[in-house]
Scaffold this motif. Sequence first.
Motif, PDB file in Angstrom:
ATOM      1  N   UNK A  38      10.159   7.187  -5.347  1.00 23.88           N
ATOM      2  CA  UNK A  38       8.846   7.633  -4.865  1.00 23.88           C
ATOM      3  C   UNK A  38       8.066   6.477  -4.256  1.00 23.88           C
ATOM      4  N   UNK A  39       8.094   5.318  -4.926  1.00 21.23           N
ATOM      5  CA  UNK A  39       7.347   4.161  -4.430  1.00 21.23           C
ATOM      6  C   UNK A  39       7.884   3.726  -3.079  1.00 21.23           C
ATOM      7  N   UNK A  40       9.189   3.596  -2.947  1.00 22.38           N
ATOM      8  CA  UNK A  40       9.765   3.146  -1.676  1.00 22.38           C
ATOM      9  C   UNK A  40       9.522   4.147  -0.565  1.00 22.38           C
ATOM     10  N   UNK A  41       9.578   5.431  -0.854  1.00 19.95           N
ATOM     11  CA  UNK A  41       9.328   6.439   0.165  1.00 19.95           C
ATOM     12  C   UNK A  41       7.847   6.578   0.472  1.00 19.95           C
TER      13      UNK A  41
ATOM     14  N   UNK B  56       3.319   2.531   2.914  1.00 19.93           N
ATOM     15  CA  UNK B  56       2.744   2.673   4.248  1.00 19.93           C
ATOM     16  C   UNK B  56       3.666   1.978   5.246  1.00 19.93           C
ATOM     17  N   UNK B  57       3.562   2.331   6.500  1.00 15.94           N
ATOM     18  CA  UNK B  57       4.404   1.728   7.538  1.00 15.94           C
ATOM     19  C   UNK B  57       4.257   0.221   7.596  1.00 15.94           C
ATOM     20  N   UNK B  58       3.012  -0.266   7.485  1.00 16.68           N
ATOM     21  CA  UNK B  58       2.762  -1.710   7.529  1.00 16.68           C
ATOM     22  C   UNK B  58       3.405  -2.419   6.340  1.00 16.68           C
ATOM     23  N   UNK B  59       3.287  -1.847   5.137  1.00 20.07           N
ATOM     24  CA  UNK B  59       3.877  -2.457   3.947  1.00 20.07           C
ATOM     25  C   UNK B  59       5.395  -2.466   4.026  1.00 20.07           C
TER      26      UNK B  59
ATOM     27  N   UNK C 178       0.856  -1.203   0.000  1.00 17.23           N
ATOM     28  CA  UNK C 178       0.000   0.000   0.000  1.00 17.23           C
ATOM     29  C   UNK C 178       0.884   1.243   0.000  1.00 17.23           C
ATOM     30  N   UNK C 179       0.485   2.220  -0.811  1.00 24.36           N
ATOM     31  CA  UNK C 179       1.209   3.482  -0.889  1.00 24.36           C
ATOM     32  C   UNK C 179       0.404   4.561  -0.185  1.00 24.36           C
TER      33      UNK C 179
ATOM     34  N   UNK D  91      -1.262   1.343  -4.979  1.00 24.95           N
ATOM     35  CA  UNK D  91      -0.759   0.082  -4.438  1.00 24.95           C
ATOM     36  C   UNK D  91       0.063  -0.616  -5.513  1.00 24.95           C
ATOM     37  N   UNK D  92       0.731  -1.676  -5.099  1.00 28.33           N
ATOM     38  CA  UNK D  92       1.487  -2.500  -6.038  1.00 28.33           C
ATOM     39  C   UNK D  92       1.430  -3.942  -5.559  1.00 28.33           C
TER      40      UNK D  92
END
Length: 88
Positions: free
Chosen positions: A32-35, A38-41, A20-21, A78-79
């Motif tokens: 951008x995706x890595x930053x 979400x904390x859980x992801x 989840x982003x 999301x991814x």
Amino acid sequence: MDVTPGASRNRYEYSVLVLRLEKKGLAMTRKDVLQGLSGESATQLRDLGNDGWEMVGVLPFQVGGVGLFSTASTGTDAALAFFKHTVY
């Protein structure tokens, strides 16, 4: 690679994780995706890596959207991340 009959081959187990982003974007770079995880992801991703899982592919998608890929009207939130690890 040994291709003789009866040669041992690696066996793999596969897993899929929805990442989840926290932010949406029209064109996101890998940074951008890595930053934007979400904390859980981020925790789930780190745990899989620590357990020896290797990420082999990622497919961005819109949660609840009509299409699989980001468009100007939907964005990516999301991814799907695909992982494998060797089974001993």
